[in-house]
Design an enzyme around this catalytic site. Structure first.
Site, PDB file in Angstrom:
ATOM      1  N   CYS A 100     -43.346 -22.958   7.247  1.00  0.00           N
ATOM      2  CA  CYS A 100     -43.354 -22.426   6.113  1.00  0.00           C
ATOM      3  C   CYS A 100     -44.161 -23.234   4.991  1.00  0.00           C
ATOM      4  O   CYS A 100     -44.182 -22.427   3.952  1.00  0.00           O
ATOM      5  CB  CYS A 100     -41.826 -22.189   5.570  1.00  0.00           C
ATOM      6  SG  CYS A 100     -40.870 -21.809   6.725  1.00  0.00           S
ATOM      7  N   HIS A 240     -41.105 -21.005  -1.644  1.00  0.00           N
ATOM      8  CA  HIS A 240     -40.934 -20.420  -0.328  1.00  0.00           C
ATOM      9  C   HIS A 240     -39.594 -19.509  -0.200  1.00  0.00           C
ATOM     10  O   HIS A 240     -38.753 -20.115  -0.742  1.00  0.00           O
ATOM     11  CB  HIS A 240     -40.805 -21.308   0.839  1.00  0.00           C
ATOM     12  CG  HIS A 240     -40.478 -20.968   2.072  1.00  0.00           C
ATOM     13  ND1 HIS A 240     -40.959 -19.658   2.655  1.00  0.00           N
ATOM     14  CD2 HIS A 240     -39.466 -21.442   3.091  1.00  0.00           C
ATOM     15  CE1 HIS A 240     -40.536 -19.377   3.563  1.00  0.00           C
ATOM     16  NE2 HIS A 240     -39.314 -20.480   4.001  1.00  0.00           N
ATOM     17  N   ASN A 270     -37.358 -13.956   5.058  1.00  0.00           N
ATOM     18  CA  ASN A 270     -38.051 -15.257   4.941  1.00  0.00           C
ATOM     19  C   ASN A 270     -39.489 -14.861   5.947  1.00  0.00           C
ATOM     20  O   ASN A 270     -39.162 -14.534   7.119  1.00  0.00           O
ATOM     21  CB  ASN A 270     -37.248 -16.279   5.462  1.00  0.00           C
ATOM     22  CG  ASN A 270     -37.901 -17.473   5.784  1.00  0.00           C
ATOM     23  OD1 ASN A 270     -39.134 -17.773   5.501  1.00  0.00           O
ATOM     24  ND2 ASN A 270     -37.197 -18.487   5.949  1.00  0.00           N
TER      25      ASN A 270
HETATM   26  N1  ACO Z   1     -23.506 -12.083  10.581  1.00  0.00           N
HETATM   27  C1  ACO Z   1     -22.214 -12.395  10.172  1.00  0.00           C
HETATM   28  N2  ACO Z   1     -21.713 -13.566  10.846  1.00  0.00           N
HETATM   29  C2  ACO Z   1     -22.584 -14.559  10.985  1.00  0.00           C
HETATM   30  C3  ACO Z   1     -23.858 -14.347  10.865  1.00  0.00           C
HETATM   31  C4  ACO Z   1     -24.248 -12.870  10.774  1.00  0.00           C
HETATM   32  N3  ACO Z   1     -25.629 -12.806  10.752  1.00  0.00           N
HETATM   33  N4  ACO Z   1     -24.662 -15.538  11.243  1.00  0.00           N
HETATM   34  C5  ACO Z   1     -23.690 -16.575  11.583  1.00  0.00           C
HETATM   35  N5  ACO Z   1     -22.362 -15.999  11.342  1.00  0.00           N
HETATM   36  C6  ACO Z   1     -20.857 -16.492  11.476  1.00  0.00           C
HETATM   37  C7  ACO Z   1     -21.114 -17.554  12.306  1.00  0.00           C
HETATM   38  O1  ACO Z   1     -21.041 -17.220  13.490  1.00  0.00           O
HETATM   39  C8  ACO Z   1     -19.918 -18.540  12.030  1.00  0.00           C
HETATM   40  O2  ACO Z   1     -18.782 -17.797  12.248  1.00  0.00           O
HETATM   41  P1  ACO Z   1     -17.447 -18.740  12.825  1.00  0.00           P
HETATM   42  O3  ACO Z   1     -16.910 -19.427  11.345  1.00  0.00           O
HETATM   43  O4  ACO Z   1     -16.505 -17.820  13.183  1.00  0.00           O
HETATM   44  O5  ACO Z   1     -18.171 -19.643  13.625  1.00  0.00           O
HETATM   45  C9  ACO Z   1     -19.964 -18.052  10.284  1.00  0.00           C
HETATM   46  O6  ACO Z   1     -20.567 -16.890  10.245  1.00  0.00           O
HETATM   47  C10 ACO Z   1     -20.581 -19.246   9.467  1.00  0.00           C
HETATM   48  O7  ACO Z   1     -21.676 -19.679  10.129  1.00  0.00           O
HETATM   49  P2  ACO Z   1     -22.464 -20.856   9.512  1.00  0.00           P
HETATM   50  O8  ACO Z   1     -23.987 -20.870  10.580  1.00  0.00           O
HETATM   51  O9  ACO Z   1     -21.965 -22.308   9.219  1.00  0.00           O
HETATM   52  O10 ACO Z   1     -23.161 -20.050   8.209  1.00  0.00           O
HETATM   53  P3  ACO Z   1     -23.537 -20.840   6.668  1.00  0.00           P
HETATM   54  O11 ACO Z   1     -22.543 -20.555   6.027  1.00  0.00           O
HETATM   55  O12 ACO Z   1     -23.873 -22.090   7.081  1.00  0.00           O
HETATM   56  O13 ACO Z   1     -24.931 -19.751   6.502  1.00  0.00           O
HETATM   57  C11 ACO Z   1     -27.293 -19.899   6.563  1.00  0.00           C
HETATM   58  C12 ACO Z   1     -25.744 -19.827   7.357  1.00  0.00           C
HETATM   59  C13 ACO Z   1     -27.201 -18.577   5.520  1.00  0.00           C
HETATM   60  C14 ACO Z   1     -28.306 -19.862   7.472  1.00  0.00           C
HETATM   61  C15 ACO Z   1     -27.101 -21.111   5.939  1.00  0.00           C
HETATM   62  O14 ACO Z   1     -27.054 -22.367   6.624  1.00  0.00           O
HETATM   63  C16 ACO Z   1     -28.344 -21.429   4.974  1.00  0.00           C
HETATM   64  O15 ACO Z   1     -28.612 -21.042   3.993  1.00  0.00           O
HETATM   65  N6  ACO Z   1     -29.127 -22.372   5.437  1.00  0.00           N
HETATM   66  C17 ACO Z   1     -30.431 -22.480   4.861  1.00  0.00           C
HETATM   67  C18 ACO Z   1     -31.677 -22.602   5.984  1.00  0.00           C
HETATM   68  C19 ACO Z   1     -32.704 -21.365   5.727  1.00  0.00           C
HETATM   69  O16 ACO Z   1     -32.544 -20.516   5.023  1.00  0.00           O
HETATM   70  N7  ACO Z   1     -33.379 -21.540   6.944  1.00  0.00           N
HETATM   71  C20 ACO Z   1     -34.353 -20.322   6.988  1.00  0.00           C
HETATM   72  C21 ACO Z   1     -35.334 -20.777   8.014  1.00  0.00           C
HETATM   73  S1  ACO Z   1     -35.861 -22.432   7.271  1.00  0.00           S
HETATM   74  C22 ACO Z   1     -36.932 -22.298   6.013  1.00  0.00           C
HETATM   75  O17 ACO Z   1     -37.506 -21.278   5.836  1.00  0.00           O
HETATM   76  C23 ACO Z   1     -36.873 -23.483   5.208  1.00  0.00           C
END
Ligand code: ACO
Length: 313
Positions: A100, A240, A270
């Site tokens: 990225c 980004h 993204n």
């Molecule tokens: N739809 C519905 N439910 C989902 C989905 C989905 N697409 N994806 C995950 N879940 C569920 C999981 O299974 C989990 O369920 P559970 O509690 O029953 O086990 C629940 O949602 C929570 O999952 P988490 O992974 O803990 O979700 P979180 O709140 O951390 O959100 C996210 C995930 C949005 C990716 C977050 O971690 C984030 O913002 N991370 C930043 C990283 C990022 O943006 N990466 C992009 C690529 S890297 C870059 O470009 C810098």
């Protein structure tokens, strides 16, 4: 950008997800995915439009850098494919892998070559077909990403004191690389048993989030200090486009209002290396940039890597 739009509702037909989950956690509403397009075809199209916008002929370009982790071939590079497609016969061409941060790493490299007097006019492209390295059964990653390409022409300024890149930095933290990883192809040589590890991208989202919300504001502050500027001096922060919550957190930590952070992730998702140049193009086309405006661009992600620069438009 590819032609085909995939909404969150469309994705809910493919994996167990819904618009409310994706929108509230990421800000993403839709993204584009390739059907006929390739990383090279999108790159070449972006390059042609950038040259047209800059009023420069392809023969004048002496450097093409493509930031990508999803080239169509191991060789030739995407940059070489672009060179052939646009007729930039006088250019040296190569790809860089900084995920990225790829566009920002490319801009820094082009700047360094120009400062040394080696090249004068560069085409820097960020391009990705992320849809081909996603696991379309994994709802935690496939909903986040999109495909696309963006390009910019950089030229050595006659008026070096008063315009262009004022300061930049690049960084990497390879020790944390596995929090966002995707394996390359399997080795089939006679000595190696085929790996059973997954070949798609997997991510520890919370670790990536923590990395982004601490590293990006620190990097921006360092770059502003190098340039003798304050956050208030900046017209726009082009970050980004990973996740709206990361951008909101950076805005809060810099004490800068969100209206200085243009957003494209709602309709692009993204797109890794492509997200900053696509955002720059959108902002430019909307007439939001004026000569003399100071702009920060920052990329961050896989590697882990980051790159930030402040420039005068
Ligand atoms: N739809 C519905 N439910 C989902 C989905 C989905 N697409 N994806 C995950 N879940 C569920 C999981 O299974 C989990 O369920 P559970 O509690 O029953 O086990 C629940 O949602 C929570 O999952 P988490 O992974 O803990 O979700 P979180 O709140 O951390 O959100 C996210 C995930 C949005 C990716 C977050 O971690 C984030 O913002 N991370 C930043 C990283 C990022 O943006 N990466 C992009 C690529 S890297 C870059 O470009 C810098």
């Amino acid at each position: 950008m590819p032609q085909s739009v995939i909404t969150n509702d469309d994705l809910s037909q493919i994996v167990d997800t819904n618009d409310e989950w994706i929108s509230s956690r990421t800000g993403i509403k839709e993204r584009r995915l390739v059907k006929e397009e390739t990383t090279a075809s999108m790159s070449a199209e972006a390059a042609k439009r950038a040259l047209e916008n800059a009023g420069i002929q392809p023969e004048e370009i002496d450097l093409i850098i493509v930031g990508t982790i999803t080239g169509d071939y191991v060789t030739p590079s995407t940059a070489c494919e672009v060179q052939a497609a646009i007729g930039a016969v006088n250019a040296v061409a190569f790809d860089i892998n900084a995920a990225c941060s790829g566009f920002l790493y490319g801009v820094s490299m082009a700047y360094a070559y120009m400062k040394c007097g080696i090249y004068k006019k560069a085409l820097v492209i960020g391009a990705e077909t992320l849809s081909k390295i996603m696991d379309w059964n994994d709802r935690s990653t496939c909903v986040l990403f999109g495909d696309g390409a963006g390009a910019a022409v950089l030229a050595l300024s006659e008026d070096e004191e008063n315009s262009g890149i004022l300061a930049f930095e690049q960084g990497a933290d390879g020790a944390k690389g596995m929090v966002l990883a995707g394996r390359d192809r399997k080795n089939n040589n006679p000595l190696v048993k085929n790996s059973t590890e997954p070949e798609y991208v997997h991510m520890d989202g919370q670790e990536v989030y923590k990395f982004a919300v601490t590293t990006v504001p620190e990097s921006i502050n360092r770059v502003l200090e190098k340039a003798g500027l304050k956050p208030d001096d900046i017209q726009y922060f082009l970050l980004h486009q990973a996740n709206i919550r990361i951008i909101q957190s950076v805005s809060k930590r810099l004490h800068v209002p969100m209206d200085k952070f243009p957003i494209s992730l709602d309709h692009c998702g993204n797109i890794s290396a492509a997200s900053v140049p696509i955002l720059l193009d959108e902002v430019n086309k909307k007439g939001m940039l004026h000569k003399g405006d100071k702009i920060v661009m920052s990329g961050f992600g896989g590697g882990l890597t980051w790159g930030t620069c402040v420039l005068e438009w």
